[in-house]
Scaffold this active site. Structure first.
Site, PDB file in Angstrom:
ATOM      1  N   LYS A  89       0.846  -1.219   0.000  1.00 56.38           N
ATOM      2  CA  LYS A  89       0.000   0.000   0.000  1.00 56.38           C
ATOM      3  C   LYS A  89       0.868   1.250   0.000  1.00 56.38           C
ATOM      4  O   LYS A  89       0.633   2.194  -0.753  1.00 56.38           O
ATOM      5  CB  LYS A  89      -0.905  -0.036   1.230  1.00 56.38           C
ATOM      6  CG  LYS A  89      -1.415   1.315   1.721  1.00 56.38           C
ATOM      7  CD  LYS A  89      -2.227   1.145   2.992  1.00 56.38           C
ATOM      8  CE  LYS A  89      -2.512   2.418   3.744  1.00 56.38           C
ATOM      9  NZ  LYS A  89      -1.358   2.957   4.485  1.00 56.38           N
ATOM     10  N   ASN A  90       1.869   1.272   0.880  1.00 57.35           N
ATOM     11  CA  ASN A  90       2.628   2.513   1.041  1.00 57.35           C
ATOM     12  C   ASN A  90       3.669   2.743  -0.051  1.00 57.35           C
ATOM     13  O   ASN A  90       4.407   3.722  -0.009  1.00 57.35           O
ATOM     14  CB  ASN A  90       3.282   2.550   2.438  1.00 57.35           C
ATOM     15  CG  ASN A  90       2.229   2.735   3.519  1.00 57.35           C
ATOM     16  OD1 ASN A  90       1.073   3.062   3.225  1.00 57.35           O
ATOM     17  ND2 ASN A  90       2.606   2.526   4.774  1.00 57.35           N
ATOM     18  N   CYS A 123      -5.346   7.249   8.695  1.00 57.52           N
ATOM     19  CA  CYS A 123      -5.694   6.700   9.997  1.00 57.52           C
ATOM     20  C   CYS A 123      -5.645   7.775  11.057  1.00 57.52           C
ATOM     21  O   CYS A 123      -4.788   8.659  11.028  1.00 57.52           O
ATOM     22  CB  CYS A 123      -4.726   5.573  10.350  1.00 57.52           C
ATOM     23  SG  CYS A 123      -5.012   4.105   9.379  1.00 57.52           S
ATOM     24  N   ARG A 158      -1.008  14.413  13.022  1.00 60.53           N
ATOM     25  CA  ARG A 158      -0.339  13.980  11.791  1.00 60.53           C
ATOM     26  C   ARG A 158      -0.106  15.224  10.950  1.00 60.53           C
ATOM     27  O   ARG A 158      -0.869  15.545  10.049  1.00 60.53           O
ATOM     28  CB  ARG A 158      -1.198  12.957  11.034  1.00 60.53           C
ATOM     29  CG  ARG A 158      -1.429  11.689  11.797  1.00 60.53           C
ATOM     30  CD  ARG A 158      -1.999  10.599  10.922  1.00 60.53           C
ATOM     31  NE  ARG A 158      -1.017  10.081   9.993  1.00 60.53           N
ATOM     32  CZ  ARG A 158      -1.256   9.070   9.157  1.00 60.53           C
ATOM     33  NH1 ARG A 158      -2.432   8.499   9.145  1.00 60.53           N
ATOM     34  NH2 ARG A 158      -0.320   8.653   8.329  1.00 60.53           N
ATOM     35  N   ASP A 170       3.378   0.665  12.166  1.00 56.39           N
ATOM     36  CA  ASP A 170       2.168   0.034  11.611  1.00 56.39           C
ATOM     37  C   ASP A 170       2.018  -1.422  12.061  1.00 56.39           C
ATOM     38  O   ASP A 170       0.938  -2.001  11.928  1.00 56.39           O
ATOM     39  CB  ASP A 170       2.180   0.105  10.077  1.00 56.39           C
ATOM     40  CG  ASP A 170       1.992   1.531   9.579  1.00 56.39           C
ATOM     41  OD1 ASP A 170       1.684   2.413  10.401  1.00 56.39           O
ATOM     42  OD2 ASP A 170       2.165   1.757   8.358  1.00 56.39           O
ATOM     43  N   ARG A 200      -8.983  -0.823   3.784  1.00 55.48           N
ATOM     44  CA  ARG A 200      -8.109   0.241   3.270  1.00 55.48           C
ATOM     45  C   ARG A 200      -6.722  -0.310   2.941  1.00 55.48           C
ATOM     46  O   ARG A 200      -6.043   0.208   2.061  1.00 55.48           O
ATOM     47  CB  ARG A 200      -7.929   1.359   4.325  1.00 55.48           C
ATOM     48  CG  ARG A 200      -9.025   2.363   4.409  1.00 55.48           C
ATOM     49  CD  ARG A 200      -8.559   3.551   5.241  1.00 55.48           C
ATOM     50  NE  ARG A 200      -7.277   4.034   4.735  1.00 55.48           N
ATOM     51  CZ  ARG A 200      -6.320   4.611   5.468  1.00 55.48           C
ATOM     52  NH1 ARG A 200      -6.490   4.804   6.741  1.00 55.48           N
ATOM     53  NH2 ARG A 200      -5.201   5.006   4.929  1.00 55.48           N
TER      54      ARG A 200
END
Ligand code: UD1
Ligand code: PEP
Length: 421
Positions: A22-23, A119, A124, A306, A398
């Site tokens: 994903k990242n 999230c 953030r 994570d 997600r």
């Protein structure tokens, strides 16, 4: 509303296919928009909700995108971008929306950011991103709800990140790639996903050196071209499957080229989990009881924040007291309350958690507060007695593709349900 239902007690066995990261894929979709001609092909794309949102966002700014789900392939034609607006209703649903800014700045001279999601993990900030754009010559107008970044051409500069921000590094590399002259980014992120994005940008024609050293130099070029690139495996998805084998007393072969779990593997080994590399396959199994562990999260190559939540579940199932120190996010312990509802004994004091194991976990109704607490609750459900219902399953979707089907294929009793509420 998506809900996961898990009935515990089955050991997971077989071959687990690890998805693309994903990242890595999210910045790559942002990078594809930097190419003013041709079609970009991304392979090994994880079919997750964040990718669907990124596709919608790319379409909203004018790109033509095909998501071929069964081929796990994205084809992106960004030759005509028509809107500089990242609309709130899409951008607020995922963090990766922030990664569209450099392309809009270069291609349209401005980016109008109506919101950034991701999230809910406490503060953030995006100040490193905005300070970086400003030093490259952009004007940043931070309104109450809308952020307007404007530039008629960026110029290289020396940039410094207070901490090695993952998306901050990716954004500033992309902004520098088409800027005039040389940019140096000091204290850059070292994550493997950042290096994969650098690989893709390099194929596109960018001139980037120093990836993985903390000091990145980017020599700006006139244009970047569309390329084909295969997304690296998702080490977070792999970590979760390794943990699923560990807590169920199972045995899994993890398939995903070049997979390296780094410190997560060493920590699980300290707990009694056995790993064996068999060529391209990483074999993981756990027979005996789990030992307690100490975890300190950090930027790469430290323990990934994570995976801190899933590791909290593993710690709850270990014999003895584990300590977790969360150093990246100031609001990442919402999981503790949910695990305690299932019978765990987790005490939170500021950025530290004490996990007293092993207490029997009993299935009940719990809530995912973010993606990783969601997957941690799925793990808890796999090891619990009875049935666990996890709401806000969208958050799990997600970041994990076809989770229920992949776990069912390994023997888990798990279903993904759509409820009315
Ligand atoms: C899409 C994506 O890749 N998301 C990952 C990325 O998020 P993301 O890139 O948002 O995380 P960062 O590395 O930027 O943030 C880490 C810390 O730095 C702080 N910070 C960051 C930027 C900034 O301008 N100012 C500032 O203060 C944040 O508040 C946070 O406390 O890295 C995180 C940390 O590994 C992961 O949990 C996320 O999964
Ligand atoms: C924090 C995470 O993601 P995001 O940055 O996309 O919110 C995550 O993947 O755990």
């Amino acid at each position: 509303m998506v809900r996961y239902r898990v009935r515990g007690g089955n050991a997971l066995r077989g071959t687990a296919f690890i998805q693309g990261a994903k990242n890595a894929v999210l910045p790559m979709i942002g990078a594809a928009l930097l190419a003013a001609r041709g079609r970009t092909v991304l392979r090994n794309v994880p079919i997750i909700e964040d990718v669907r949102r990124a596709v919608e966002l790319a379409e909203a700014v004018g790109a033509y995108v095909e998501l071929h789900e069964s081929e796990r392939t994205l084809v992106i034609d960004a030759s005509r971008l028509t809107s500089a607006v990242l609309p709130a209703e899409i951008a607020r649903r995922f963090r990766g929306s922030v990664l569209f800014t450099p392309a809009l700045l270069h291609r349209l001279g401005e980016a109008i950011i109506e919101g950034i999601g991701g999230c809910n993990l406490g503060s953030r900030n995006l100040d490193f991103h905005y300070l970086g754009y400003k030093r490259l010559g952009a004007l940043v107008d931070e309104g109450e709800t809308v952020i307007h970044v404007k530039a008629s051409g960026l110029t290289g500069a020396t940039l410094y990140l207070d901490t090695p921000s993952h998306t901050g590094t990716e954004n500033l590399i992309m902004a520098a790639a088409l800027a005039k002259g040389t940019t140096v980014i000091e204290n850059a992120a070292l994550e493997p996903e950042v290096l994969d994005v650098i690989d893709m940008l390099t194929k596109m024609g960018a001139r980037i050196s120093g990836g993985g050293t903390g000091f990145i130099t980017v020599e700006g070029v006139e244009e970047l071209h569309a390329v084909e690139h295969t997304v690296m495996p998702d080490r977070l998805d792999a970590g979760v499957f390794a943990m699923a084998a560990a807590i169920t007393g199972g045995e899994l072969s993890l398939v995903g080229t070049g997979l390296d779990l780094g410190v997560v593997r060493y920590k699980l080994e300290q707990m009694g989990v056995e790993f064996a590399r068999q060529g391209a396959v990483l074999h993981v199994r756990c027979e005996g009881p789990l030992r307690p562990i100490n975890i300190i999260t950090d930027t790469y190559p430290g323990f990934a924040t994570d995976l801190q939540s899933p590791m909290m579940t593993v710690a709850a199932l270990a014999d003895g007291t584990s300590y977790i120190h969360e150093r990246i996010f100031d609001g990442r312990f919402a999981l503790a309350g949910e695990l305690n509802k299932m019978g765990a004994n987790v005490e939170v004091e500021g950025s530290r958690a004490i996990v007293r194991g092993r207490t029997p976990l009993i299935g009940t109704q719990v809530t995912a507060h973010d993606l990783r607490s969601g997957i941690a609750l799925v793990l808890a459900g796999l090891a619990a007695e009875g049935e666990t219902h996890i709401d806000s399953g969208y958050l799990i979707d997600r970041g994990h593709a076809h989770l229920a089907a992949r776990m069912r294929a390994l023997g888990a009793d798990i279903t993904r349900e759509i409820s009315e509420r």
